[in-house]
Design a protein around this motif. Structure first.
Motif, PDB file in Angstrom:
ATOM      1  N   LEU A   1      33.873  34.246  48.555  1.00  0.00           N
ATOM      2  CA  LEU A   1      33.486  34.437  46.907  1.00  0.00           C
ATOM      3  C   LEU A   1      33.405  35.303  45.895  1.00  0.00           C
ATOM      4  O   LEU A   1      32.143  37.170  46.588  1.00  0.00           O
ATOM      5  CB  LEU A   1      32.498  33.210  46.917  1.00  0.00           C
ATOM      6  N   PRO A   2      33.287  35.638  44.870  1.00  0.00           N
ATOM      7  CA  PRO A   2      33.436  36.594  44.012  1.00  0.00           C
ATOM      8  C   PRO A   2      31.431  37.134  43.483  1.00  0.00           C
ATOM      9  O   PRO A   2      31.047  35.854  43.630  1.00  0.00           O
ATOM     10  CB  PRO A   2      34.114  36.362  42.722  1.00  0.00           C
ATOM     11  N   PRO A   3      31.220  38.164  44.325  1.00  0.00           N
ATOM     12  CA  PRO A   3      29.589  38.077  44.235  1.00  0.00           C
ATOM     13  C   PRO A   3      28.999  38.734  42.568  1.00  0.00           C
ATOM     14  O   PRO A   3      30.037  38.494  42.040  1.00  0.00           O
ATOM     15  CB  PRO A   3      29.449  38.940  45.222  1.00  0.00           C
ATOM     16  N   ARG A   4      28.095  38.656  42.571  1.00  0.00           N
ATOM     17  CA  ARG A   4      27.988  38.820  40.844  1.00  0.00           C
ATOM     18  C   ARG A   4      27.048  40.055  41.354  1.00  0.00           C
ATOM     19  O   ARG A   4      25.463  40.678  41.428  1.00  0.00           O
ATOM     20  CB  ARG A   4      26.737  38.158  40.715  1.00  0.00           C
ATOM     21  N   LEU A   5      27.556  41.172  41.334  1.00  0.00           N
ATOM     22  CA  LEU A   5      27.111  42.692  41.176  1.00  0.00           C
ATOM     23  C   LEU A   5      25.972  43.605  40.407  1.00  0.00           C
ATOM     24  O   LEU A   5      26.255  43.155  39.284  1.00  0.00           O
ATOM     25  CB  LEU A   5      28.308  44.070  41.284  1.00  0.00           C
ATOM     26  N   ALA A   6      25.389  43.761  41.012  1.00  0.00           N
ATOM     27  CA  ALA A   6      24.983  44.971  40.105  1.00  0.00           C
ATOM     28  C   ALA A   6      25.568  46.185  39.859  1.00  0.00           C
ATOM     29  O   ALA A   6      25.554  46.619  40.259  1.00  0.00           O
ATOM     30  CB  ALA A   6      23.050  45.055  41.059  1.00  0.00           C
ATOM     31  N   PRO A   7      25.447  46.345  38.859  1.00  0.00           N
ATOM     32  CA  PRO A   7      26.374  47.437  37.977  1.00  0.00           C
ATOM     33  C   PRO A   7      25.334  48.470  37.796  1.00  0.00           C
ATOM     34  O   PRO A   7      26.638  49.461  37.983  1.00  0.00           O
ATOM     35  CB  PRO A   7      26.670  46.589  36.258  1.00  0.00           C
ATOM     36  N   ARG A   8      24.408  48.364  38.214  1.00  0.00           N
ATOM     37  CA  ARG A   8      24.046  49.953  37.819  1.00  0.00           C
ATOM     38  C   ARG A   8      24.137  50.589  39.932  1.00  0.00           C
ATOM     39  O   ARG A   8      23.841  51.068  40.163  1.00  0.00           O
ATOM     40  CB  ARG A   8      22.340  50.020  37.645  1.00  0.00           C
ATOM     41  N   GLU A   9      24.107  49.219  40.841  1.00  0.00           N
ATOM     42  CA  GLU A   9      24.437  49.751  42.214  1.00  0.00           C
ATOM     43  C   GLU A   9      25.826  49.671  42.321  1.00  0.00           C
ATOM     44  O   GLU A   9      26.403  50.342  43.144  1.00  0.00           O
ATOM     45  CB  GLU A   9      23.869  48.701  42.848  1.00  0.00           C
ATOM     46  N   HIS A  10      26.295  48.667  42.488  1.00  0.00           N
ATOM     47  CA  HIS A  10      27.682  48.606  42.563  1.00  0.00           C
ATOM     48  C   HIS A  10      28.676  47.829  41.751  1.00  0.00           C
ATOM     49  O   HIS A  10      28.276  47.706  40.727  1.00  0.00           O
ATOM     50  CB  HIS A  10      27.537  47.502  43.626  1.00  0.00           C
ATOM     51  N   VAL A  11      30.151  48.978  41.256  1.00  0.00           N
ATOM     52  CA  VAL A  11      31.445  47.966  40.729  1.00  0.00           C
ATOM     53  C   VAL A  11      32.255  47.444  40.808  1.00  0.00           C
ATOM     54  O   VAL A  11      33.437  47.297  40.079  1.00  0.00           O
ATOM     55  CB  VAL A  11      31.444  50.236  40.085  1.00  0.00           C
ATOM     56  N   ALA A  12      32.707  47.359  41.953  1.00  0.00           N
ATOM     57  CA  ALA A  12      33.833  46.836  42.837  1.00  0.00           C
ATOM     58  C   ALA A  12      33.337  45.656  43.470  1.00  0.00           C
ATOM     59  O   ALA A  12      32.993  46.320  44.688  1.00  0.00           O
ATOM     60  CB  ALA A  12      34.629  47.630  42.448  1.00  0.00           C
ATOM     61  N   PHE A  13      34.255  45.188  44.179  1.00  0.00           N
ATOM     62  CA  PHE A  13      34.189  44.321  45.611  1.00  0.00           C
ATOM     63  C   PHE A  13      35.304  44.031  45.803  1.00  0.00           C
ATOM     64  O   PHE A  13      36.859  43.701  45.490  1.00  0.00           O
ATOM     65  CB  PHE A  13      33.066  43.032  45.243  1.00  0.00           C
ATOM     66  N   ARG A  14      35.614  43.497  47.408  1.00  0.00           N
ATOM     67  CA  ARG A  14      36.650  42.935  47.792  1.00  0.00           C
ATOM     68  C   ARG A  14      36.433  42.691  49.358  1.00  0.00           C
ATOM     69  O   ARG A  14      35.743  43.090  49.822  1.00  0.00           O
ATOM     70  CB  ARG A  14      37.926  44.175  48.081  1.00  0.00           C
ATOM     71  N   TRP A  15      37.048  41.257  49.735  1.00  0.00           N
ATOM     72  CA  TRP A  15      37.202  40.949  51.237  1.00  0.00           C
ATOM     73  C   TRP A  15      37.879  40.806  51.392  1.00  0.00           C
ATOM     74  O   TRP A  15      39.463  41.280  51.043  1.00  0.00           O
ATOM     75  CB  TRP A  15      37.110  39.312  50.759  1.00  0.00           C
ATOM     76  N   VAL A  16      38.315  41.948  52.659  1.00  0.00           N
ATOM     77  CA  VAL A  16      38.872  42.441  54.014  1.00  0.00           C
ATOM     78  C   VAL A  16      38.627  42.152  54.972  1.00  0.00           C
ATOM     79  O   VAL A  16      37.628  41.238  55.179  1.00  0.00           O
ATOM     80  CB  VAL A  16      38.970  43.909  54.080  1.00  0.00           C
ATOM     81  N   PRO A  17      39.768  41.689  55.958  1.00  0.00           N
ATOM     82  CA  PRO A  17      39.700  41.682  57.542  1.00  0.00           C
ATOM     83  C   PRO A  17      38.380  42.186  58.543  1.00  0.00           C
ATOM     84  O   PRO A  17      38.433  43.669  58.013  1.00  0.00           O
ATOM     85  CB  PRO A  17      40.761  41.631  57.870  1.00  0.00           C
ATOM     86  N   LEU A  18      37.527  41.907  58.688  1.00  0.00           N
ATOM     87  CA  LEU A  18      36.890  42.670  59.594  1.00  0.00           C
ATOM     88  C   LEU A  18      36.895  44.144  60.162  1.00  0.00           C
ATOM     89  O   LEU A  18      36.497  45.546  60.118  1.00  0.00           O
ATOM     90  CB  LEU A  18      35.769  42.280  61.192  1.00  0.00           C
ATOM     91  N   ALA A  19      38.041  43.999  61.141  1.00  0.00           N
ATOM     92  CA  ALA A  19      38.755  45.008  61.618  1.00  0.00           C
ATOM     93  C   ALA A  19      39.157  46.905  60.368  1.00  0.00           C
ATOM     94  O   ALA A  19      39.375  47.843  60.917  1.00  0.00           O
ATOM     95  CB  ALA A  19      40.271  45.156  62.053  1.00  0.00           C
ATOM     96  N   GLU A  20      39.386  46.096  58.890  1.00  0.00           N
ATOM     97  CA  GLU A  20      39.724  46.724  57.902  1.00  0.00           C
ATOM     98  C   GLU A  20      38.870  47.390  57.497  1.00  0.00           C
ATOM     99  O   GLU A  20      38.639  48.777  56.741  1.00  0.00           O
ATOM    100  CB  GLU A  20      40.679  46.721  56.859  1.00  0.00           C
ATOM    101  N   ALA A  21      37.956  46.595  57.297  1.00  0.00           N
ATOM    102  CA  ALA A  21      36.389  46.932  56.498  1.00  0.00           C
ATOM    103  C   ALA A  21      36.407  47.544  57.554  1.00  0.00           C
ATOM    104  O   ALA A  21      35.557  49.010  56.748  1.00  0.00           O
ATOM    105  CB  ALA A  21      35.399  45.816  56.760  1.00  0.00           C
ATOM    106  N   ALA A  22      36.050  47.983  58.894  1.00  0.00           N
ATOM    107  CA  ALA A  22      35.639  49.117  59.863  1.00  0.00           C
ATOM    108  C   ALA A  22      35.814  50.453  59.313  1.00  0.00           C
ATOM    109  O   ALA A  22      35.337  51.786  59.703  1.00  0.00           O
ATOM    110  CB  ALA A  22      35.358  48.217  61.256  1.00  0.00           C
ATOM    111  N   ARG A  23      37.672  50.638  59.231  1.00  0.00           N
ATOM    112  CA  ARG A  23      38.501  51.669  58.858  1.00  0.00           C
ATOM    113  C   ARG A  23      37.969  52.104  57.438  1.00  0.00           C
ATOM    114  O   ARG A  23      38.294  53.458  57.225  1.00  0.00           O
ATOM    115  CB  ARG A  23      40.039  51.585  58.933  1.00  0.00           C
TER     116      ARG A  23
END
Length: 182
Positions: free
Chosen positions: A115-137
């Motif tokens: 699901l798309p998050p509602r980011l707090a713009p002062r803290e985060h500017v972008a998001f993406r969903w990725v497989p766990l192994a890719e996230a770790a890299r």
């Protein structure tokens, strides 16, 4: 100088925090990019406030940084894992003088889909969903990478014959709703 004209002072952060990894059944996790450090991808993280439990901190930070209410997705899962890491020098000014290390407790929340998050713009500017192994890299922080490894092991255990019908065996009652263990 007039006290009313003085800028507000921030209380130092408590060197205890949480990491919350939203994840899907197919092994994807949410990464968010910090606003104050381009290219610094991470999971949901945040410091405890005075009097807060780790679970309450996790629920608050998840809501603040993504807009997700953990209770709406079955509650937080306490991964029963902590790390202690050296605070990056660029962020040490946020902590009491002389503080160099932080204790971080791991949580996860099972999402029905990426699901798309509602980011707090002062803290985060972008998001993406990725497989766990890719996230770790992708993440810079070793504690984030380790959290994804822990989550991958837990997910593998859920799928194993020993846990196919009873997730609670794995977490031994560690499902958290609104910061309260159930």
């Amino acid at each position: 100088m007039d006290d009313a004209a003085a800028p507000p002072t921030r209380r130092p952060k408590i060197p205890r925090s949480v990491l919350v990894a939203p994840f899907t059944e197919d092994g994807q996790t949410l990464l968010i990019e910090r606003a104050d450090y381009a290219g610094f991808w991470q999971s949901v993280t945040g410091s405890q406030e005075d009097g807060e439990t780790f679970a309450a901190t996790a629920a608050r930070e998840l809501a603040e940084e993504t807009g997700f209410d953990a209770a709406a997705f079955g509650g937080l899962l306490d991964l029963r894992c902590e790390s202690v890491y050296c605070i990056y020098p660029r962020w040490r000014h946020r902590y009491p003088p002389g503080t160099t290390h932080n204790r971080e407790h791991l949580f996860a929340v099972r999402m029905p889909a990426p699901l798309p998050p509602r980011l707090a713009p002062r803290e985060h500017v972008a998001f993406r969903w990725v497989p766990l192994a890719e996230a770790a890299r992708t993440v810079i922080s070793w504690s984030n990478a380790d959290a994804f490894a822990v989550l991958a092991v837990k997910m593998a255990a859920w799928r194993s014959a020993a846990y196919t019908n009873n997730e609670q065996q794995l977490f031994a009652g560690n499902r958290i709703h609104n910061g309260l263990a159930t």
